[in-house]
Scaffold this active site. Structure first.
Site, mmCIF file in Angstrom:
data_model
loop_
_atom_site.group_PDB
_atom_site.id
_atom_site.type_symbol
_atom_site.label_atom_id
_atom_site.label_comp_id
_atom_site.label_asym_id
_atom_site.label_seq_id
_atom_site.Cartn_x
_atom_site.Cartn_y
_atom_site.Cartn_z
ATOM 1 C CB CYS A 112 -1.820 -0.947 1.337
ATOM 2 S SG CYS A 112 -2.332 0.753 1.552
ATOM 3 C CB CYS B 123 3.442 4.678 -1.284
ATOM 4 S SG CYS B 123 1.874 4.496 -2.184
HETATM 5 N N1 DGL Z 1 -0.519 1.866 -1.967
HETATM 6 C C1 DGL Z 1 -0.736 2.431 -0.730
HETATM 7 C C2 DGL Z 1 0.456 2.469 0.164
HETATM 8 O O1 DGL Z 1 1.293 1.611 0.063
HETATM 9 C C3 DGL Z 1 -1.673 3.544 -0.512
HETATM 10 C C4 DGL Z 1 -1.852 4.573 -1.533
HETATM 11 C C5 DGL Z 1 -3.097 5.355 -1.230
HETATM 12 O O2 DGL Z 1 -4.159 4.786 -1.449
HETATM 13 O O3 DGL Z 1 -2.986 6.484 -0.782
HETATM 14 O O4 DGL Z 1 0.560 3.308 1.015
#
Ligand code: DGL
Length: 258
Positions: free
Chosen positions: A74, A183
């Site tokens: 993430c 993301c």
């Molecule tokens: N998947 C996450 C990222 O890579 C976060 C998405 C979220 O929960 O806002 O930033």
């Protein structure tokens, strides 16, 4: 050096499976445990302290499950919490950050676009990295609303197309030649993004690089498994339907409170 403990991976939801897929592809024998903290998604709108607390909660659970290293799949959690995680825990962490460097280095128009969460784009870590590329114009765009649509299985909806068009059109007009997906949820949008972007704009994400980094860390410090039949396990604290679908119903998805 052998090590049969599993690799732990977490994300705010199902998006980090895009990273898991790269890791599983490169290291098919490794056992993996994936936590989808979908109940608390999106992380991108939370404060730094909230993101740190959630990242520690996920880490505590993966440690209880005996993981040998943790991949923070993430960007939002990495850019806001990896320093604090490394300070607190005595286990190696691999994080994921927007791939600014390859985009900025290869850009011919000297203009690149970054699509990421608010949490990532305002973080100190992201801004420090971005400042290293002063001769490149970086267009930052928060992907407001994209993660909730992905989490609710509306990846291919008209709302999604509309949002993507509104975020990408100004970047196209500004003559970007690289779009960085900052993301881990966004690689699932590549087919739709490709329909909007002209062919000369390259799309990059960090999934493959994270898998290679995981392989290197296992080789140098942690150790590879000696097992041959890996069993990936997925936990979610929300409705498992979309996670199962994104994994093409090939793996066990377990509902669990965490
Ligand atoms: N998947 C996450 C990222 O890579 C976060 C998405 C979220 O929960 O806002 O930033």
């Amino acid at each position: 050096m052998d090590n049969n403990q599993p690799i732990g991976i977490f994300d705010s939801g199902i998006g980090g499976t895009s990273i898991w897929k790269e890791i599983h592809h490169l290291l098919p024998n490794e056992n993996t445990i994936y936590l989808a903290d979908s109940k608390n998604a999106p992380y991108g709108q939370k404060t730094k302290d909230e993101i740190i607390a959630l990242s520690m909660k996920n880490t505590d659970l993966l440690l209880k499950m005996n993981c040998k290293l943790i991949v923070v799949a993430c960007n939002t959690a990495t850019t806001n919490a990896i320093k604090e995680l490394r300070e607190k825990y005595d286990i190696p962490f691999i994080g994921i950050e927007p791939a600014i460097k390859p985009a900025a280095t290869n850009s011919k128009t000297r203009t690149i676009g970054i699509l990421a969460t608010q949490g990532t784009l305002i973080s100190e870590l992201f801004n420090k990295t971005a400042q290293q590329f002063k001769n490149t114009k970086i267009i930052n765009q928060v992907g407001h609303g994209l993660v909730p649509l992905i989490e609710s299985g509306k990846m291919n909806s008209p709302e999604m197309t509309e949002l993507l068009r509104s975020y990408l059109t100004p970047m196209i007009d500004a003559n970007i030649d690289y779009l960085v997906l900052g993301c881990s949820h966004y690689p699932y949008l590549i087919p739709q993004i490709k329909k909007i972007l002209p062919n000369n704009i390259q799309i990059i994400d960090s999934g493959e690089a994270v898998a290679k980094q995981t392989q290197n860390l296992l080789k140098e410090k942690v150790g590879f498994t000696t097992e041959k039949n890996s069993k990936p396990i997925f936990y979610t604290n929300s409705d498992p339907k979309v996670l199962r679908e994104i994994l093409e119903n090939k793996y066990d998805v377990i509902e669990k409170e965490f």
